[in-house]
Design a protein around this motif. Structure first.
Motif, PDB file in Angstrom:
ATOM      1  N   ALA A  60      -4.354  26.100 -55.154  1.00  9.88           N
ATOM      2  CA  ALA A  60      -4.356  25.887 -56.611  1.00  9.88           C
ATOM      3  C   ALA A  60      -5.767  25.624 -57.112  1.00  9.88           C
ATOM      4  O   ALA A  60      -6.182  26.129 -58.178  1.00  9.88           O
ATOM      5  CB  ALA A  60      -3.426  24.718 -56.953  1.00  9.88           C
ATOM      6  N   ALA A  61      -6.536  24.824 -56.362  1.00  7.74           N
ATOM      7  CA  ALA A  61      -7.912  24.516 -56.770  1.00  7.74           C
ATOM      8  C   ALA A  61      -8.782  25.775 -56.745  1.00  7.74           C
ATOM      9  O   ALA A  61      -9.587  26.026 -57.662  1.00  7.74           O
ATOM     10  CB  ALA A  61      -8.494  23.446 -55.846  1.00  7.74           C
ATOM     11  N   ASP A  62      -8.607  26.591 -55.691  1.00  5.48           N
ATOM     12  CA  ASP A  62      -9.409  27.811 -55.592  1.00  5.48           C
ATOM     13  C   ASP A  62      -9.079  28.766 -56.741  1.00  5.48           C
ATOM     14  O   ASP A  62      -9.980  29.390 -57.336  1.00  5.48           O
ATOM     15  CB  ASP A  62      -9.139  28.480 -54.250  1.00  5.48           C
ATOM     16  N   SER A  63      -7.789  28.847 -57.066  1.00  5.87           N
ATOM     17  CA  SER A  63      -7.369  29.730 -58.162  1.00  5.87           C
ATOM     18  C   SER A  63      -7.942  29.258 -59.490  1.00  5.87           C
ATOM     19  O   SER A  63      -8.416  30.063 -60.314  1.00  5.87           O
ATOM     20  CB  SER A  63      -5.836  29.771 -58.239  1.00  5.87           C
ATOM     21  N   GLN A  64      -7.958  27.940 -59.698  1.00  7.33           N
ATOM     22  CA  GLN A  64      -8.481  27.420 -60.957  1.00  7.33           C
ATOM     23  C   GLN A  64     -10.003  27.583 -61.021  1.00  7.33           C
ATOM     24  O   GLN A  64     -10.565  27.857 -62.100  1.00  7.33           O
ATOM     25  CB  GLN A  64      -8.093  25.960 -61.114  1.00  7.33           C
ATOM     26  N   PHE A  82      -9.403  31.951 -73.713  1.00  5.80           N
ATOM     27  CA  PHE A  82      -8.878  30.788 -72.994  1.00  5.80           C
ATOM     28  C   PHE A  82      -7.412  30.960 -72.579  1.00  5.80           C
ATOM     29  O   PHE A  82      -6.890  30.155 -71.790  1.00  5.80           O
ATOM     30  CB  PHE A  82      -9.011  29.532 -73.881  1.00  5.80           C
ATOM     31  N   ASP A  83      -6.726  31.995 -73.133  1.00 11.20           N
ATOM     32  CA  ASP A  83      -5.284  32.116 -72.861  1.00 11.20           C
ATOM     33  C   ASP A  83      -4.975  32.278 -71.370  1.00 11.20           C
ATOM     34  O   ASP A  83      -4.083  31.632 -70.821  1.00 11.20           O
ATOM     35  CB  ASP A  83      -4.720  33.303 -73.636  1.00 11.20           C
ATOM     36  N   SER A  84      -5.720  33.165 -70.692  1.00 12.77           N
ATOM     37  CA  SER A  84      -5.444  33.406 -69.266  1.00 12.77           C
ATOM     38  C   SER A  84      -5.763  32.177 -68.417  1.00 12.77           C
ATOM     39  O   SER A  84      -5.085  31.888 -67.429  1.00 12.77           O
ATOM     40  CB  SER A  84      -6.244  34.604 -68.766  1.00 12.77           C
ATOM     41  N   PHE A  85      -6.780  31.426 -68.806  1.00 14.54           N
ATOM     42  CA  PHE A  85      -7.106  30.228 -68.025  1.00 14.54           C
ATOM     43  C   PHE A  85      -6.075  29.127 -68.259  1.00 14.54           C
ATOM     44  O   PHE A  85      -5.872  28.287 -67.381  1.00 14.54           O
ATOM     45  CB  PHE A  85      -8.512  29.726 -68.393  1.00 14.54           C
ATOM     46  N   ASP A  86      -5.457  29.139 -69.418  1.00 11.19           N
ATOM     47  CA  ASP A  86      -4.401  28.153 -69.657  1.00 11.19           C
ATOM     48  C   ASP A  86      -3.293  28.253 -68.591  1.00 11.19           C
ATOM     49  O   ASP A  86      -2.708  27.241 -68.183  1.00 11.19           O
ATOM     50  CB  ASP A  86      -3.798  28.355 -71.045  1.00 11.19           C
ATOM     51  N   ASP A  87      -3.025  29.515 -68.172  1.00 10.68           N
ATOM     52  CA  ASP A  87      -2.006  29.688 -67.128  1.00 10.68           C
ATOM     53  C   ASP A  87      -2.441  29.021 -65.823  1.00 10.68           C
ATOM     54  O   ASP A  87      -1.629  28.402 -65.129  1.00 10.68           O
ATOM     55  CB  ASP A  87      -1.761  31.175 -66.886  1.00 10.68           C
ATOM     56  N   LYS A  88      -3.698  29.125 -65.477  1.00 10.04           N
ATOM     57  CA  LYS A  88      -4.212  28.496 -64.253  1.00 10.04           C
ATOM     58  C   LYS A  88      -4.112  26.970 -64.354  1.00 10.04           C
ATOM     59  O   LYS A  88      -3.767  26.295 -63.372  1.00 10.04           O
ATOM     60  CB  LYS A  88      -5.672  28.891 -64.020  1.00 10.04           C
ATOM     61  N   VAL A  89      -4.392  26.463 -65.521  1.00 14.22           N
ATOM     62  CA  VAL A  89      -4.305  25.007 -65.733  1.00 14.22           C
ATOM     63  C   VAL A  89      -2.874  24.527 -65.557  1.00 14.22           C
ATOM     64  O   VAL A  89      -2.601  23.511 -64.899  1.00 14.22           O
ATOM     65  CB  VAL A  89      -4.846  24.636 -67.134  1.00 14.22           C
TER      66      VAL A  89
END
Length: 450
Positions: free
Chosen positions: A258-262, A286-293
């Motif tokens: 999860a950390a590596d993906s973020q 920021f939309d795609s990064f919201d999914d990672k969060v």
């Protein structure tokens, strides 16, 4: 003249003899005596024939006595083979079926908390399958039919597989509930709490950036993103520094992923901001990064829950349950394996029936009867004795052959192993009785005693 009378004496004698015969011929003849009867009497039996008949009767009498003695000794020996009788096997199988009920009851009495309930169910299923096979063996076994024994052996294989599976799983559970493992897990949990606090702080900084987007120039947004990337390096380091714990190994790997993906999501976010045209809004980047969060938030929440389950009061109860079940399982295996040892010992020894000794004894008895048959064949063979001798030889040779056959075909627990021999003995007995009657009639005709 002097007369010479000497020449006249023989003539006078002849004359007197003639006169004497003449007188006898004129006498009335006397009636004949009984001994002089003209009727012809029975032909006298030669003494040699009488002697041979007596010898046959005497020798046959001794043979008859030894023959009967052989039967008595054979029957006593046969009745003594209690362990080889089919009833002995049936009784043993009844005992084994009853004995295994104790093992089955032990499996049904296993403790069944949720942490080990599946293990108990596997053992119950295996023991009940084996118990059913033993009951069928008890109720349906027939001499010479090995199908039910093979079914028992098949169920034993299933039981062994179930026991091994439970043993392996129980080992895993014991490792998980080991005090040292629990201590490692607690250390991991404490470190995770610190990591979670830092990660949630990072998420807070990210949300603050999103809230300020409308007021920030692209350059300022990039500066804040660089700051987030720098802060996230401490998250990466915190994941790598989590203490080693066997029970939390999967959790640590999931957190690292999860950390590596973020982290890669942050780099992608920065790249998108840098590629925006002048005057374009950065909000869509920021939309795609919201999914990672959100993924990382879900993973933190999931990890927290699993650690609570592993280190909470329920875990202590599971530890006690596993230890109790392990003790019960050891006791069950001792009983189960003990039953199998007893069953195998009985099968290996054929229930105490010594097959080799029986076959050896049958061989000795066959030789003994062969010697008796030789005596039968050596009986006198005069023509007037052949009918009786033929009957006795037929009887002896038939029984001799039956003994050879049973020596070669004898098996423990066979229901009809003596059937052919018993029939031959009955036939031989009939022939012997006919021969005895013939011998007695001959002696009576010869007017001699045995």
């Amino acid at each position: 003249m002097k007369i010479n009378i000497k020449p006249l004496l023989p003539a006078a004698g002849i004359l007197l003899l003639v006169l004497s015969i003449a007188c006898q011929s004129n006498e009335t003849p006397a009636p004949p005596s009984a001994s002089e009867s003209t009727t012809t009497g029975p032909t006298p039996v030669p003494e040699q024939a009488k002697d041979v008949a007596q010898q046959f009767a005497r020798d046959y009498g001794f043979i008859e006595k030894d023959w009967d003695t052989f039967h008595v000794e054979f029957d006593i020996w046969r009745e003594g083979l209690v362990a080889c009788d089919p009833s002995a096997a049936q009784q043993a199988f009844r005992g084994f079926a009853s004995h295994f009920n104790d093992v089955n009851e032990q499996t049904l009495s296993l403790s069944r908390p949720s942490s080990v309930r599946g293990l108990a169910d596997k053992l119950i299923e295996a023991s009940q399958g084996e118990a059913a096979a033993l009951r069928r063996l008890r109720d349906r076994w027939q001499p010479g039919d090995d199908s039910l024994l093979e079914a028992v052996a098949s169920k034993r294989v299933d039981s062994a597989a179930a026991q091994k599976g439970v043993e392996d799983k129980l080992t895993d559970l014991q490792e998980e509930t080991d005090p040292e493992a629990l201590e490692e897990l607690n250390e991991f949990s404490d470190a995770f709490d610190d990591l979670q606090a830092d990660w949630e702080e990072f998420h807070g900084s990210y949300e603050s950036l999103k809230n300020d987007l409308a007021e920030l120039e692209p350059a300022a947004v990039l500066a804040r993103i660089d700051e987030l990337i720098g802060n996230f390096d401490s998250i990466i380091t915190g994941v790598k520094d989590l203490p080693s714990a066997d029970k939390a190994e999967d959790l640590a790997e999931a957190l690292a992923a999860a950390a590596d993906s973020q982290k890669r999501g942050l780099a992608g976010l920065k790249s998108k901001i840098e590629s925006l045209e002048e005057g374009a809004s950065s909000a869509s980047a920021f939309d795609s990064f919201d999914d990672k969060v959100q993924e990382s938030k879900d993973k933190l929440k999931e990890t927290k829950k699993e650690l609570k389950d592993l280190t909470g009061d329920d875990s202590a109860e599971d530890t006690a349950a596993v230890e109790d079940f392990a003790r019960e399982f050891d006791e069950l295996l001792e009983s189960w394996n003990g039953f199998h040892r007893d069953f195998d010992d009985w099968m290996d020894s054929e229930g105490g029936c010594d097959r080799s000794e029986v076959i050896q004894t049958l061989g000795e008895m066959s030789l003994e009867f062969g010697r008796l048959a030789d005596r039968v064949r050596d009986l006198p063979t005069a023509s007037y004795l052949r009918p009786m001798g033929g009957l006795v030889v037929e009887a002896a040779e038939g029984e001799e052959e039956a003994l050879r056959v049973i020596r070669n075909t004898w098996r423990p627990f066979s229901a009809d192993v003596y059937k052919a021999l018993d029939k031959q003995r009955a036939d031989a007995g009939r022939l012997r009785r006919q021969a005895s009657v013939g011998v007695q009639e001959l002696l009576d005709r010869f007017q001699v005693s045995p």
